[in-house]
Design an enzyme around this catalytic site. Structure first.
Site, PDB file in Angstrom:
ATOM      1  N   ASP A  85       0.865  -1.172   0.000  1.00 14.96           N
ATOM      2  CA  ASP A  85       0.000   0.000   0.000  1.00 14.96           C
ATOM      3  C   ASP A  85       0.907   1.230   0.000  1.00 14.96           C
ATOM      4  O   ASP A  85       1.655   1.463   0.949  1.00 14.96           O
ATOM      5  CB  ASP A  85      -0.905  -0.038   1.244  1.00 14.96           C
ATOM      6  CG  ASP A  85      -2.073   0.927   1.157  1.00 14.96           C
ATOM      7  OD1 ASP A  85      -1.989   1.912   0.401  1.00 14.96           O
ATOM      8  OD2 ASP A  85      -3.073   0.701   1.874  1.00 14.96           O
ATOM      9  N   GLU A 187     -10.951   0.647  -1.233  1.00 16.61           N
ATOM     10  CA  GLU A 187      -9.987  -0.425  -0.954  1.00 16.61           C
ATOM     11  C   GLU A 187     -10.643  -1.651  -0.336  1.00 16.61           C
ATOM     12  O   GLU A 187     -10.607  -1.837   0.870  1.00 16.61           O
ATOM     13  CB  GLU A 187      -8.808   0.062  -0.110  1.00 16.61           C
ATOM     14  CG  GLU A 187      -9.137   0.933   1.087  1.00 16.61           C
ATOM     15  CD  GLU A 187      -7.862   1.376   1.815  1.00 16.61           C
ATOM     16  OE1 GLU A 187      -6.892   0.610   1.870  1.00 16.61           O
ATOM     17  OE2 GLU A 187      -7.862   2.486   2.350  1.00 16.61           O
TER      18      GLU A 187
END
Ligand code: CO
Length: 297
Positions: A85, A187
């Site tokens: 990420d 996400e």
């Protein structure tokens, strides 16, 4: 949105995409995640941007908030789900993007990509959190997988890396509607069946909250860095070792945590140790949404 700001969002997102591309050849079993983190954060800086948060490299049942420690020896293993990420900012305008690497083909990764794609397709001015949550949960179900129920997407703003409201990955009745030019990050975290995460004891990521009097000189310096150099965005404990000794870092962070001058981000783990895949993009809400972290040439 001012043109200048839009350009900064686009530039940050483009760097997310370039970094992903440029590290892809490195990803293989045996790679030290500390080397990977240094490479990614180094590339972000080399490209004229700054990390919006320490790169999160969260493996298997670890969902998020893991960034390598200063002396991390962990290597990527065959078959592990490695979630990467990456946060990039230009003058506070953030690109937030995540993907999952595995040395073998993995259906959870494919599902997370598909679910994200489906969710992005419904983004337009007026779309509600409820519609997004329903789309994500239904699309996961349709593929025979589940989601992490208590992890969400979020909005982005100048120097705000996780703004409100939370964008749930499950069915909900929140009628909050997004407007044109809102910047959001979607996400979905995908597991075999719906799962939950909880805090574990480990903390490697911190963020400035407020000025507080502290005794240790290093604590005062670290707090000033957290505020001014990292602009109140999250930073990694390992970043501090460039300037301070390990013992001082530990003492300072303990003092700053005790007076709540810093926020801590404990590592998040799935409660039943279910492996997780994640995909994320940053999107500017428009009739034709701009996926900043997936630029079209
Ligand atoms: Co995010």
């Amino acid at each position: 949105m001012e043109k200048e700001i839009l350009e900064k969002y686009k530039k940050a997102g483009k760097i997310n995409a370039e970094v992903k591309q440029e590290i892809s050849h490195m990803l293989k079993p045996g790679l030290k995640i500390l080397d990977l983190a240094n490479k990614i954060e180094g590339l972000v800086k080399k490209k004229g941007a700054r990390p919006a948060f320490p790169v999160n490299i969260s493996i298997n049942e670890v969902a998020a908030h893991y960034t390598p420690s200063f002396a991390d020896t962990r290597e990527i293993q065959e078959g592990e789900l490695v979630k990467i990420d990456i946060g990039v900012h230009i003058d506070g305008y953030i690109g937030d993007m995540a993907f999952t690497y595995c040395s073998q083909p993995n259906h959870l990764i494919k599902a997370s990509e598909k679910v994200l794609e489906k969710a992005i397709k419904i983004i337009k001015p007026g779309v509600s959190i409820s519609e997004i949550g329903t789309t994500i949960e239904n699309s996961a179900k349709a593929q025979g997988v589940g989601v992490i129920v208590n992890l969400t997407g979020h909005t982005l703003d100048k120097y705000v890396f996780h703004g409100p409201p939370s964008i749930l990955n499950v069915k909900n009745n929140l009628d909050h509607k997004f407007k044109e030019w809102d910047v959001i990050a979607l996400e979905p975290f995908i597991t075999e069946t719906n799962g939950h995460v909880k805090n574990s004891g480990t903390v490697e990521i911190y963020r400035y909250l407020m000025d507080r009097p502290v005794r240790l000189m290093e604590a005062r310096k670290i707090l000033a860095m957290a505020r001014d150099e990292y602009n109140s965005l999250p930073f990694a404990k390992r970043w501090l070792y460039k300037k301070f000794s390990p013992i001082k870092v530990s003492l300072a962070l303990r003092q700053l945590g005790a007076v709540e001058a810093l926020e801590t981000y404990p590592v998040l783990k799935e409660i039943e140790n279910k492996p997780i895949a994640q995909s994320e993009h940053t999107i500017i809400v428009r009739d034709k949404p701009i996926i900043t972290t997936k630029p079209v040439e």
